[in-house]
Design a protein around this motif. Structure first.
Motif, mmCIF file in Angstrom:
data_model
loop_
_atom_site.group_PDB
_atom_site.id
_atom_site.type_symbol
_atom_site.label_atom_id
_atom_site.label_comp_id
_atom_site.label_asym_id
_atom_site.label_seq_id
_atom_site.Cartn_x
_atom_site.Cartn_y
_atom_site.Cartn_z
ATOM 1 N N THR A 319 0.968 -8.194 5.160
ATOM 2 C CA THR A 319 1.833 -7.807 4.297
ATOM 3 C C THR A 319 1.377 -6.750 3.120
ATOM 4 O O THR A 319 2.066 -5.883 2.759
ATOM 5 C CB THR A 319 2.187 -9.137 3.341
ATOM 6 O OG1 THR A 319 2.828 -10.035 4.148
ATOM 7 C CG2 THR A 319 3.563 -9.023 2.491
ATOM 8 N N ASP A 320 0.122 -7.045 2.637
ATOM 9 C CA ASP A 320 -0.476 -5.915 1.669
ATOM 10 C C ASP A 320 -0.542 -4.598 2.328
ATOM 11 O O ASP A 320 -0.079 -3.553 1.767
ATOM 12 C CB ASP A 320 -1.848 -6.547 1.369
ATOM 13 C CG ASP A 320 -1.784 -7.720 0.356
ATOM 14 O OD1 ASP A 320 -0.717 -7.910 -0.246
ATOM 15 O OD2 ASP A 320 -2.931 -8.359 0.156
ATOM 16 N N LYS A 322 1.212 -3.404 4.866
ATOM 17 C CA LYS A 322 2.761 -2.912 5.141
ATOM 18 C C LYS A 322 3.264 -2.519 3.676
ATOM 19 O O LYS A 322 3.993 -1.442 3.833
ATOM 20 C CB LYS A 322 3.713 -3.902 5.760
ATOM 21 C CG LYS A 322 3.225 -4.289 7.232
ATOM 22 C CD LYS A 322 4.370 -4.956 8.099
ATOM 23 C CE LYS A 322 4.618 -6.241 7.492
ATOM 24 N NZ LYS A 322 5.693 -6.775 8.253
ATOM 25 N N LYS A 323 3.001 -3.322 2.601
ATOM 26 C CA LYS A 323 3.490 -2.736 1.365
ATOM 27 C C LYS A 323 2.986 -1.506 0.875
ATOM 28 O O LYS A 323 3.470 -0.484 0.191
ATOM 29 C CB LYS A 323 3.064 -3.742 0.152
ATOM 30 C CG LYS A 323 4.071 -5.002 0.344
ATOM 31 C CD LYS A 323 3.599 -5.931 -0.675
ATOM 32 C CE LYS A 323 4.474 -7.107 -0.942
ATOM 33 N NZ LYS A 323 3.932 -8.197 -1.906
ATOM 34 N N GLN A 324 1.688 -1.162 1.609
ATOM 35 C CA GLN A 324 1.033 0.074 1.220
ATOM 36 C C GLN A 324 1.454 1.320 2.090
ATOM 37 O O GLN A 324 1.093 2.447 2.250
ATOM 38 C CB GLN A 324 -0.601 -0.004 1.252
ATOM 39 C CG GLN A 324 -1.212 -1.002 0.254
ATOM 40 C CD GLN A 324 -2.510 -1.322 0.616
ATOM 41 O OE1 GLN A 324 -3.103 -0.519 1.367
ATOM 42 N NE2 GLN A 324 -2.931 -2.438 0.297
ATOM 43 N N ASN A 407 0.644 -12.985 5.676
ATOM 44 C CA ASN A 407 -0.327 -12.129 5.075
ATOM 45 C C ASN A 407 -1.698 -12.955 5.740
ATOM 46 O O ASN A 407 -2.900 -11.797 5.721
ATOM 47 C CB ASN A 407 -0.293 -11.967 3.767
ATOM 48 C CG ASN A 407 -1.086 -10.583 3.096
ATOM 49 O OD1 ASN A 407 -1.182 -9.650 3.838
ATOM 50 N ND2 ASN A 407 -2.208 -10.910 2.150
ATOM 51 N N SER A 462 9.371 -3.617 4.565
ATOM 52 C CA SER A 462 8.339 -2.847 3.988
ATOM 53 C C SER A 462 8.547 -1.369 3.830
ATOM 54 O O SER A 462 9.244 -0.838 4.782
ATOM 55 C CB SER A 462 7.006 -3.386 4.408
ATOM 56 O OG SER A 462 6.916 -2.643 5.594
ATOM 57 N N PRO A 463 7.735 -0.703 2.921
ATOM 58 C CA PRO A 463 7.597 0.759 3.259
ATOM 59 C C PRO A 463 7.219 1.472 4.392
ATOM 60 O O PRO A 463 7.803 2.318 4.964
ATOM 61 C CB PRO A 463 6.576 1.246 2.028
ATOM 62 C CG PRO A 463 6.737 -0.009 1.037
ATOM 63 C CD PRO A 463 6.948 -1.111 1.948
#
Length: 584
Positions: A319-320, A322-324, A407, A462-463
């Motif tokens: 998750t982290d 993908k957020k980036q 995550n 996600s972004p």
């Protein structure tokens, strides 16, 4: 060995040894009354990659429901090959529960030697097993039995056989680090040559940004090599071909090739990997590392191309990350036609059966029946109600712990569900009773949480996914993109089981596949085009001299019989649907 199978490679057991066991008892002899006490169950499992007692949340679930403790006997861990099977068979007790393949005449031999028992006397009230009567009847045909329930096949499905058995992600696909691809300006990828150019650019960029020259575009491993070098076969699956022994067969039945065919699919793909190596894109540790080591490299961002959705994306796309905007996504390879395994109404060639010497057989059959129930199907897909999911407004949603798993799959399970890490507590059977992407009729959604609408909305937006979608025609998932662009080659799920292979074919195959695998590895790491060509030409000459034609004829017949079975299951399913519709 092909991926789908790490499954059972047909193990030859001599008939004389097996038949010598016929007087060892078993069958439907009377069994003591179930005393309900905690029972240790020996699970002989040709599919498991774990040996010993089941741990964690799945162990607690099984203990609470059935007072059973599962103890896995895994040939994959204890050395592979047929030694464990032969030794336990000779002793007259393979296991209390047996998970193996029905192919190569194995189930027939197990029945004749009284190592597996008929479940029929224990099926009163076992509605989940009865639901898949077509599958168990089909297994009987394979075993040459006119009656009885000698096992329940793996991955049974209520879906049509020409529907993909995968969820939002296919098994195979050219998955690349999309964040690097974005920085390169999304270069066009018309074919595998273009794809190699992109991988070279990605490796250069990743090393420049990190200063880490141990990052490689491609990394390989030997663990799953069988009739050919496993890793070489994977990109071939991007073009609609899969393996059957030494044959590469188009899943739509239009073409069949020898793995040693000059300028054939394997030959060309081998050359592609050699070119990648000559350009410095292949991890030099490839020939000495195992799958676990490679998995860690993906997790740490050391490899940029993944053959499969369950490797690079599963390990790196936290998750982290993908957020980036960082992670693996399928590349827009324009000429791909990715193999997708169709749903199997009659299951696959592997099955779960009841050992003839087991105690408390009724309890064991209840456990097997549960594996095929809705609750069991959820559990085998890694989901336990209350632990990592609940039902809200009739639909499955993740709990807070379930969201944490998106995550970190090693997150600690709440004590009331068994404690320990979630990943360590997963079912070690490596046996999917019901296709995980089948629909739970009570919710209208899959048993697999990755395909739930609630999960897609919260975690697949996600972004990283938004950027990918924007450059892939607005598709929200890989499967949607492939279906929209006619880039799927679905192999109808016939669950075809190969016939028994005689000892002469097996002996020849052993020598030939050793030659193919060894020369393939040498060819990948050849230092020049001339050296590469000398190796592959030598491989063809050597395998021809070892009896390639005889084995190839056998495999070619199996490949064509598999195609007939695929066409037959489509017809059978259509007739079944028609008859069920007319009876309503």
């Amino acid at each position: 060995m092909s991926l789908k199978k790490k499954v059972v490679a047909g193990i030859a057991v001599t008939l004389s040894v097996m038949m010598g066991l016929a007087g060892c008892g078993g069958g439907n002899s009377a069994t003591p009354k179930d005393d309900d006490s905690l029972m240790k169950v020996d699970v002989y499992d040709d599919l498991a990659n774990y040996q010993g007692v089941q741990k964690g949340w799945f162990a607690k679930l099984v203990k609470d429901k059935f007072n059973l403790k599962l103890n896995y006997i895994s040939p994959n861990v204890s050395g592979g090959g047929s030694t464990t099977f032969d030794t336990r068979s000779a002793a007259g007790n393979l296991g209390d529960i047996i998970i193996t393949g029905a192919g190569n005449g194995r189930l027939n031999k197990l029945i004749r030697s009284k190592l597996v028992d008929d479940m029929t006397p224990y099926l009163n009230g076992m509605d989940s097993i009865k639901k898949y009567k077509n599958a168990t009847d089909n297994l009987n045909k394979v075993a040459g039995q006119s009656s009885g329930v000698w096992g329940v096949p793996m991955s049974v499905s209520t879906k049509a056989p020409d529907q993909p058995s995968e969820g939002n992600e296919p098994v195979f696909g050219p998955y690349i680090r999309w964040d690097l691809y974005k920085k390169l300006g999304y270069p066009e990828i018309k074919n595998m040559d273009d794809f190699l150019d992109v991988l070279k650019q990605e490796q250069d960029l990743a090393r420049k940004e990190t200063g880490d020259n141990s990052i490689y575009a491609i990394s390989l491993f030997k663990d799953w090599d069988g009739n050919m070098m496993n890793n070489i076969k994977q990109p071939i699956c991007y073009y609609g071909y899969d393996e059957m022994g030494f044959v590469l067969a188009a899943v739509d039945g239009h073409d069949y090739q020898s793995v040693t065919q000059k300028d054939g699919m394997y030959d060309k793909t081998l050359a592609w990997f050699n070119k990648a190596n000559q350009e410095g894109l292949v991890d030099p540790e490839s020939s000495t590392q195992n799958f676990d080591t490679l998995t860690t490299k993906y997790k740490n961002g050391k490899v940029l191309f993944s053959f499969w959705s369950y490797l690079g994306p599963a390990q790196y796309n936290t998750t982290d990350h993908k957020k980036q905007g960082v992670g693996f996504m399928v590349a827009p390879l324009q000429n791909m036609k990715i193999v997708s395994y169709g749903a199997t109404p009659n299951g696959t060639g592997s099955f779960i059966g009841l050992g003839s010497k087991a105690r408390n057989k009724q309890r064991l059959v209840k456990f097997i029946n549960w594996l095929y129930s809705n609750e069991g199907a959820y559990a085998m897909a890694g989901n336990v109600k209350g632990m990592n999911y609940d039902i809200k407004d009739g639909k499955p949603v993740l709990t807070d712990f379930g969201k944490k798993l998106q995550n970190d799959q090693s997150a600690t399970v709440p004590k009331e569900f068994g404690g320990g890490s979630w990943s360590d507590g997963q079912p070690q059977l490596n046996f999917k009773s019901v296709n995980a992407t089948d629909i739970d009729p009570t919710t209208g959604e899959d048993y697999s949480s990755t395909d739930w609408k609630s999960v897609i909305e919260e975690f697949n937006n996600s972004p990283l996914e938004q950027d990918w979608s924007g450059h892939m025609g607005g598709a929200k998932t890989t499967m949607e993109y492939l279906e929209k662009n006619n880039m799927l080659a679905v192999a109808p799920g016939a669950g075809y089981i190969q016939p028994d292979e005689d000892s002469q074919i097996s002996t020849l195959r052993g020598s030939i596949k050793t030659e193919i695998v060894n020369d393939s590895w040498k060819a990948v790491f050849a230092k020049s085009d001339d050296e590469f060509q000398k190796i592959v030409d030598g491989m063809r000459t050597q395998t021809d001299g070892l009896g390639m034609k005889q084995v190839l004829d056998f495999d070619m017949k199996n490949a064509k019989d598999q195609d007939k079975a695929r066409k037959a299951i489509l017809k059978e399913y259509a007739n079944r649907e028609k008859n069920e519709g007319s009876s309503k």
